[in-house]
Scaffold this motif. Sequence first.
Motif, short mmCIF file in Angstrom:
data_model
loop_
_atom_site.label_atom_id
_atom_site.label_comp_id
_atom_site.label_asym_id
_atom_site.label_seq_id
_atom_site.Cartn_x
_atom_site.Cartn_y
_atom_site.Cartn_z
N PRO A 81 67.77 30.86 97.85
CA PRO A 81 68.61 31.75 98.60
C PRO A 81 68.15 33.16 98.61
CG PRO A 81 69.91 31.41 96.60
CD PRO A 81 68.71 30.53 96.58
N LEU A 82 68.73 34.08 99.47
CA LEU A 82 68.47 35.53 99.32
C LEU A 82 70.25 36.09 99.25
CD1 LEU A 82 65.90 36.39 102.18
CD2 LEU A 82 65.60 35.97 99.79
N VAL A 83 70.16 36.87 98.22
CA VAL A 83 71.42 37.47 97.92
C VAL A 83 71.51 38.89 98.36
CG1 VAL A 83 73.39 37.85 96.26
CG2 VAL A 83 71.76 35.85 95.89
N LEU A 84 72.55 39.36 99.17
CA LEU A 84 72.39 40.85 99.67
C LEU A 84 73.73 41.44 99.04
CD1 LEU A 84 71.26 42.73 101.45
CD2 LEU A 84 72.83 41.91 103.33
N SER A 85 73.65 42.76 98.66
CA SER A 85 74.62 43.39 98.01
C SER A 85 74.68 44.79 98.55
CB SER A 85 74.99 43.09 96.58
OG SER A 85 73.66 43.54 95.89
N GLY A 86 75.73 45.30 98.37
CA GLY A 86 75.79 46.96 98.35
C GLY A 86 75.69 47.46 99.99
N LEU A 87 75.72 46.72 101.10
CA LEU A 87 75.78 46.96 102.15
C LEU A 87 77.17 46.78 103.17
CD1 LEU A 87 72.47 45.98 103.83
CD2 LEU A 87 72.97 48.06 102.83
N GLY A 88 78.24 46.51 102.36
CA GLY A 88 79.63 46.21 102.62
C GLY A 88 79.93 44.74 103.04
N LYS A 89 81.22 44.52 103.11
CA LYS A 89 81.89 43.12 103.10
C LYS A 89 81.23 42.37 104.42
CE LYS A 89 86.14 44.42 105.40
NZ LYS A 89 87.46 44.18 105.47
N ASP A 90 80.90 43.18 105.41
CA ASP A 90 80.40 42.36 106.47
C ASP A 90 79.11 41.66 106.28
OD1 ASP A 90 82.76 43.08 107.89
OD2 ASP A 90 81.90 45.21 108.90
N PHE A 91 78.30 42.35 105.42
CA PHE A 91 76.74 41.91 105.40
C PHE A 91 76.50 41.24 104.20
CE2 PHE A 91 75.74 45.70 108.55
CZ PHE A 91 76.00 44.65 109.46
N ASP A 92 77.11 41.75 102.93
CA ASP A 92 76.96 41.13 101.75
C ASP A 92 77.39 39.70 101.42
OD1 ASP A 92 76.33 43.60 100.98
OD2 ASP A 92 78.02 44.13 99.58
N GLY A 93 76.51 39.07 100.73
CA GLY A 93 76.88 37.45 100.39
C GLY A 93 75.48 36.99 100.24
N VAL A 94 75.61 35.55 100.18
CA VAL A 94 74.54 34.49 99.82
C VAL A 94 74.23 33.99 101.07
CG1 VAL A 94 74.01 32.50 98.74
CG2 VAL A 94 75.48 33.95 97.51
N TYR A 95 72.74 34.19 101.28
CA TYR A 95 72.14 33.57 102.46
C TYR A 95 71.07 32.57 102.04
CZ TYR A 95 73.72 37.83 105.13
OH TYR A 95 74.78 38.70 105.87
N ARG A 96 71.36 31.57 102.94
CA ARG A 96 70.37 30.31 102.70
C ARG A 96 69.60 30.16 104.00
NH1 ARG A 96 71.08 27.90 97.99
NH2 ARG A 96 72.89 28.44 96.78
N PRO A 97 68.38 29.56 103.73
CA PRO A 97 67.67 29.18 104.95
C PRO A 97 68.37 28.41 105.77
CG PRO A 97 66.54 28.73 102.95
CD PRO A 97 67.72 29.17 102.50
N ALA A 98 68.15 28.67 107.28
CA ALA A 98 69.04 27.90 108.26
C ALA A 98 68.25 26.52 108.27
CB ALA A 98 68.76 28.49 109.53
#
Length: 428
Positions: free
Chosen positions: A288-305
């Motif tokens: 996965p790609l883990v995004l943090s620091g951009l706010g609750k609307d964007f942060d989270g764990v992203y997995r390949p579609a």
Amino acid sequence: MRCRLVLLAVLIAVPFVLTQAALAQDKRLDLDGDGKPELVFLDTQRWSVGIRDGQMSVEQPLKPTETGTRLGIEMVSLSAGLPLLVITSTAGPRKCYQFFRYQTGKLAAVPVEILEDTTDNSICAQAGARPIQVRYADLDADGTSELIHEQTLSAGPVRSLRRRTYRFEDDSWAAAALLSGTEVNGVPVLTQLEGTYLKESAISALAALQDLQELRLNPVLSVVARESLPGYRLSLKTPISEVQLAVVRAQRSVALAQGEQVLTLEVQAEGPVGRLVYDSATDLADPPLVLSGLGKDFDGVYRPAPYNPQWPNPESYLAGGVLAGTWSPVGNLGLVTREVLRIDRTLAAGTVELSLRPGKAYTVSLAGVSTPYDLALLSSPGNQPLLIDLKGPNFLQLVSGRCTADTNRGMVCTPTGNAVLYRRRNEI
């Protein structure tokens, strides 16, 4: 006349022999580390390299080269204290390296793993518009010798290069894929990151095909890897907005023994700076790609579609991978006769054509639809849109609708008719 032709042939052949012989050279090098140098010689008549050590002489064939090639003898002392004999051949801007190892009175060629399951005992560099250099180093400072084949793709303010790294293992140069790849201004470009990513809740909604609210609300992360600046094109897209992410800096760590790597990208979306982390140790199949620091609307764990790489976005997947097929009306419709519905995907991604309204292409849209409807089918201006309520992978409700522009919410779609329930034909 015959004598003149023979003499002419001899005069033509002599410069070639002299040229090659003149380029040959002998050199004394300590190739086995015993403190006593051995005599290395080149035989351009038989295209071989040989070593004389006292009364003993051993040879190995060389790869033949074109006329005028300059040959050279070098020695590379690896970090493990093992010397390698290197025979160079230079013709114009191209310089090739052949590797040999001398040990216990035997001379052996050292193969280079050029491609998977393909080896050679030479590797070449070249000057020109995209210069290539060959060098030796120890990138990880772990005492392992490395052979680096580096090609400059672009120079100046945007410096892009492609690197292939080999490590000396088991008497050969073995390709080290984790240390190889492309860099743009120092940012490693991992092509395996390229694709579309969804948040975990959105993937669950897409798998159930009953309520796409999570898919509509959560952003879709798109990653495009390229050899030009900025190395990555990153975007976060919702049905009503799209945010571009700029890469500020990057850091990569590699664990060769485990075959794992971590790439951390510092990314910026206008104001805040966040972190996008790829860690192959978390899931070797689909990290996965883990995004943090951009706010609750964007942060989270992203997995390949789940629809990658066939479909570029959720709308394309819904159009070509979910809706496409033949559907039969369900239930007691009284005196009203309903046609079988056939939905065909068109050449344009994310669009379909309905047998109920032949000749009209509809674009699948996730925007502006309120529960219980999951998506809208929009056609050209003047044509009435259709709304779809998905009820699992094999049932859907279709109803005529109306879509209007809203200042705050963008497009808003509402039903205007009676819904008809359909079931996939192949489930009957």
